[in-house]
Scaffold this motif. Structure first.
Motif, PDB file in Angstrom:
ATOM      1  N   THR A   1       0.898  -1.244  -0.076  1.00  0.00           N
ATOM      2  CA  THR A   1      -0.015  -0.122   0.010  1.00  0.00           C
ATOM      3  C   THR A   1       0.951   1.407   0.180  1.00  0.00           C
ATOM      4  OG1 THR A   1      -1.848   1.223   1.119  1.00  0.00           O
ATOM      5  CG2 THR A   1      -0.298   0.139   2.657  1.00  0.00           C
ATOM      6  N   LEU A   2       2.027   1.205   0.834  1.00  0.00           N
ATOM      7  CA  LEU A   2       2.688   2.442   0.907  1.00  0.00           C
ATOM      8  C   LEU A   2       3.667   2.405  -0.239  1.00  0.00           C
ATOM      9  CD1 LEU A   2       3.715   2.816   4.672  1.00  0.00           C
ATOM     10  CD2 LEU A   2       1.493   3.595   3.410  1.00  0.00           C
ATOM     11  N   PHE A   3       4.622   1.531  -0.678  1.00  0.00           N
ATOM     12  CA  PHE A   3       5.387   2.022  -1.709  1.00  0.00           C
ATOM     13  C   PHE A   3       4.786   1.573  -3.257  1.00  0.00           C
ATOM     14  CE2 PHE A   3       8.418  -0.585  -4.698  1.00  0.00           C
ATOM     15  CZ  PHE A   3       9.325   0.523  -4.767  1.00  0.00           C
ATOM     16  N   LEU A   4       4.237   0.346  -3.544  1.00  0.00           N
ATOM     17  CA  LEU A   4       3.724  -0.098  -4.752  1.00  0.00           C
ATOM     18  C   LEU A   4       2.445   1.046  -5.004  1.00  0.00           C
ATOM     19  CD1 LEU A   4       3.589  -4.014  -5.184  1.00  0.00           C
ATOM     20  CD2 LEU A   4       5.217  -2.281  -6.177  1.00  0.00           C
ATOM     21  N   HIS A   5       1.642   1.023  -3.997  1.00  0.00           N
ATOM     22  CA  HIS A   5       0.337   1.735  -4.464  1.00  0.00           C
ATOM     23  C   HIS A   5       0.552   3.335  -4.429  1.00  0.00           C
ATOM     24  CE1 HIS A   5      -4.315   1.786  -3.910  1.00  0.00           C
ATOM     25  NE2 HIS A   5      -3.960   2.443  -5.259  1.00  0.00           N
TER      26      HIS A   5
ATOM     27  N   LYS B   1       7.363  -2.539 -11.816  1.00  0.00           N
ATOM     28  CA  LYS B   1       6.709  -1.938 -13.190  1.00  0.00           C
ATOM     29  C   LYS B   1       5.549  -2.626 -13.335  1.00  0.00           C
ATOM     30  CE  LYS B   1       8.038  -0.644 -17.623  1.00  0.00           C
ATOM     31  NZ  LYS B   1       9.150  -0.751 -18.729  1.00  0.00           N
ATOM     32  N   GLU B   2       5.574  -3.973 -13.175  1.00  0.00           N
ATOM     33  CA  GLU B   2       4.220  -4.792 -13.588  1.00  0.00           C
ATOM     34  C   GLU B   2       3.190  -4.407 -12.916  1.00  0.00           C
ATOM     35  OE1 GLU B   2       6.673  -8.746 -15.214  1.00  0.00           O
ATOM     36  OE2 GLU B   2       5.224  -8.915 -13.462  1.00  0.00           O
ATOM     37  N   TRP B   3       3.466  -4.305 -11.375  1.00  0.00           N
ATOM     38  CA  TRP B   3       2.364  -3.977 -10.599  1.00  0.00           C
ATOM     39  C   TRP B   3       1.856  -2.669 -10.788  1.00  0.00           C
ATOM     40  CZ3 TRP B   3      -0.137  -0.813  -7.183  1.00  0.00           C
ATOM     41  CH2 TRP B   3      -0.884  -1.450  -6.340  1.00  0.00           C
ATOM     42  N   VAL B   4       2.538  -1.687 -10.883  1.00  0.00           N
ATOM     43  CA  VAL B   4       2.115  -0.310 -11.323  1.00  0.00           C
ATOM     44  C   VAL B   4       1.181  -0.009 -12.615  1.00  0.00           C
ATOM     45  CG1 VAL B   4       3.019   2.076 -11.842  1.00  0.00           C
ATOM     46  CG2 VAL B   4       3.988   0.739  -9.925  1.00  0.00           C
TER      47      VAL B   4
ATOM     48  N   TYR C   1      -4.337 -10.759 -12.983  1.00  0.00           N
ATOM     49  CA  TYR C   1      -3.025  -9.817 -12.850  1.00  0.00           C
ATOM     50  C   TYR C   1      -1.830 -10.399 -13.731  1.00  0.00           C
ATOM     51  CZ  TYR C   1       1.201  -8.184 -10.817  1.00  0.00           C
ATOM     52  OH  TYR C   1       2.599  -7.821 -10.584  1.00  0.00           O
ATOM     53  N   GLY C   2      -1.765 -11.738 -13.469  1.00  0.00           N
ATOM     54  CA  GLY C   2      -0.558 -12.199 -14.232  1.00  0.00           C
ATOM     55  C   GLY C   2      -0.662 -11.929 -15.757  1.00  0.00           C
TER      56      GLY C   2
ATOM     57  N   PHE D   1       1.800   2.238 -19.228  1.00  0.00           N
ATOM     58  CA  PHE D   1       1.213   2.532 -17.828  1.00  0.00           C
ATOM     59  C   PHE D   1       2.583   2.311 -16.990  1.00  0.00           C
ATOM     60  CE2 PHE D   1      -2.483   1.352 -20.277  1.00  0.00           C
ATOM     61  CZ  PHE D   1      -3.288   2.430 -19.954  1.00  0.00           C
ATOM     62  N   GLY D   2       3.686   1.713 -17.239  1.00  0.00           N
ATOM     63  CA  GLY D   2       4.709   1.510 -16.369  1.00  0.00           C
ATOM     64  C   GLY D   2       5.952   2.206 -16.186  1.00  0.00           C
ATOM     65  N   HIS D   3       5.509   3.491 -16.670  1.00  0.00           N
ATOM     66  CA  HIS D   3       6.803   4.593 -16.762  1.00  0.00           C
ATOM     67  C   HIS D   3       6.979   5.028 -15.309  1.00  0.00           C
ATOM     68  CE1 HIS D   3       3.539   7.734 -16.354  1.00  0.00           C
ATOM     69  NE2 HIS D   3       2.742   6.958 -17.027  1.00  0.00           N
ATOM     70  N   GLY D   4       8.243   5.327 -15.050  1.00  0.00           N
ATOM     71  CA  GLY D   4       8.744   6.101 -14.004  1.00  0.00           C
ATOM     72  C   GLY D   4       9.049   5.187 -12.605  1.00  0.00           C
ATOM     73  N   THR D   5       8.970   3.997 -12.990  1.00  0.00           N
ATOM     74  CA  THR D   5       9.277   2.906 -11.925  1.00  0.00           C
ATOM     75  C   THR D   5      10.693   2.753 -11.755  1.00  0.00           C
ATOM     76  OG1 THR D   5       8.797   1.061 -13.304  1.00  0.00           O
ATOM     77  CG2 THR D   5       6.935   1.721 -12.097  1.00  0.00           C
TER      78      THR D   5
END
Length: 394
Positions: A29-33, A64-67, A102-103, A115-119
């Motif tokens: 919740t804090l880092f990924l989200h 990057k995938e999660w984001v 998700y996978g 959608f994965g930019h900036g990671t």
């Protein structure tokens, strides 16, 4: 090795499992989200890397995938392109097969590129965390086995299913299917209730969809976001910098002429404003109409109550029919509902500042002349609408 290096009573192993999974959900919740997907805060490099390392050890998820999957969820929410909408894929499928959904989406290169930019893209990310993402969970299994013996493998199994069940299943599924709504967003997001210790504040999913780039998810006095509690501690330790919070509109002394501060507050805090309109106008008028109606009309009004409060784009044909019958049986309800639609239209259509000010002024003037007390009071309050100092637009 049956019991490992540490021997604990049965409840000790339970507490260890809860503690380890709690660190994982806090990392999500804090880092990924909040930090990575929505850029609501900046983290100190040491704290950021701890969360990356912990997630590598306990989930095998690639940042990057999660984001990318989550950002696409917001961009395409409740459409056929939403990676995990229960309204399109079915609540059962999202609850039970959320990790698979998700996978599937994370394997789409187009999703990662769009959608994965900036990671993170440093050496560790490229050569360890992404390339060998399953090495971490294997290492975690060995550590658990060494510390707790066969019980460690049970703890590891709980760790492995914790995020797929709570995040991919419950939050993505029930969080768009069942619960209460503070804000009538155009998606089906809901708040699930007091589950913060288990899912880190993510249970306030409707609040999050209303103000997605806010670092704080709790917005009502009775709500508790344990993730925000941790952020407050980290901020005091200068390990995080909060960049964005949900706007906090306030009703101050009314003004004769609408100014730029009020117009900005109306646009930025529009979901809050519509929530206030429902509470201060729609519900009081409905109660008055119910008191005056006969038995048959009262039944129609009660059936249409939920539809009166609901975002129009989220209604099915049955709800639309009930709404239509309710409005046909009450001219006053029809009037306040039309004023609600007109107020929403102010920010829905593209117009310059001068036109917005004029349109808002006209809405207030006509509402005050409507003869409906609740609507008149609300229109006068809108003239003094503004954003509290120190809040940021989300």
């Amino acid at each position: 090795m049956l019991y490992g290096l540490l021997t604990l009573p049965w409840w000790g192993y339970v507490l260890v499992a809860l503690a380890l999974t709690h660190v994982t959900i806090v990392s999500v919740t804090l880092f990924l989200h909040r930090a990575q997907a929505h850029r609501a805060l900046d983290m100190h490099p040491l704290l950021s890397h701890f969360f990356r390392f912990w997630l590598w050890m306990t989930t095998g998820m690639v940042t990057k995938e999660w984001v990318a999957v989550h950002r696409k969820h917001h961009a395409k929410c409740e459409t056929a392109e939403d990676p995990h909408s229960p309204h399109h894929k079915g609540i059962g499928k999202v609850l039970l097969q959320g990790a698979e959904l998700y996978g599937e989406e994370a394997s789409q290169q187009e999703t990662l590129e769009n959608f994965g930019h900036g990671t993170p893209d440093d050496w560790l990310e490229r050569h360890v965390y992404t390339r060998h993402n399953f090495l971490g969970i294997t290492l975690m299994a060995l550590i658990n086995l060494a510390l707790f013996g066969v019980y460690g493998i049970i703890i590891w199994a709980v760790q492995m299913i914790w995020i797929p069940f709570w995040a991919a299943g419950v939050i993505n599924g029930l969080g768009h299917w069942w619960g209460y709504r503070n804000y009538e967003t155009t998606d089906g997001s809901t708040n699930l209730g007091p589950l913060g210790v288990l899912i880190g504040g993510e249970e306030m999913h409707n609040n999050h969809h209303a103000f997605p780039s806010s670092a704080k998810f709790s917005l009502k006095r009775w709500e508790f976001d344990i993730g925000w509690m941790y952020l407050s501690v980290f901020r005091a330790l200068r390990l995080v910098r909060i960049k964005k919070l949900a706007p906090e509109p306030v009703f101050g002394p009314s003004k004769e002429l609408i100014d730029l501060d009020t117009a900005r507050a109306v646009v930025v805090g529009r979901l809050h404003l519509m929530s206030q309109y429902a509470r201060r106008v729609m519900l009081p008028v409905l109660r008055e109409e119910l008191n005056r109606a006969d038995a048959s009309c009262r039944r129609l009004l009660k059936q249409g109550r939920r539809a009166l409060m609901r975002e129009e784009t989220r209604m099915d044909e049955r709800a639309r029919a009930r709404l239509s019958k309710a409005l046909q049986n009450s001219e006053t309800l029809k009037t306040v509902y039309e004023y609600r639609a007109r107020l929403q239209a102010l920010w829905a259509r593209s117009q310059g500042t001068d036109k917005l000010l004029a349109s808002l002024q006209e809405w207030c003037t006509q509402a005050e002349a409507s003869g409906i007390h609740a609507l008149q009071d609300f229109a006068r309050a809108v003239r003094g609408y503004s954003l509290a100092r120190g809040t940021a637009a989300a």
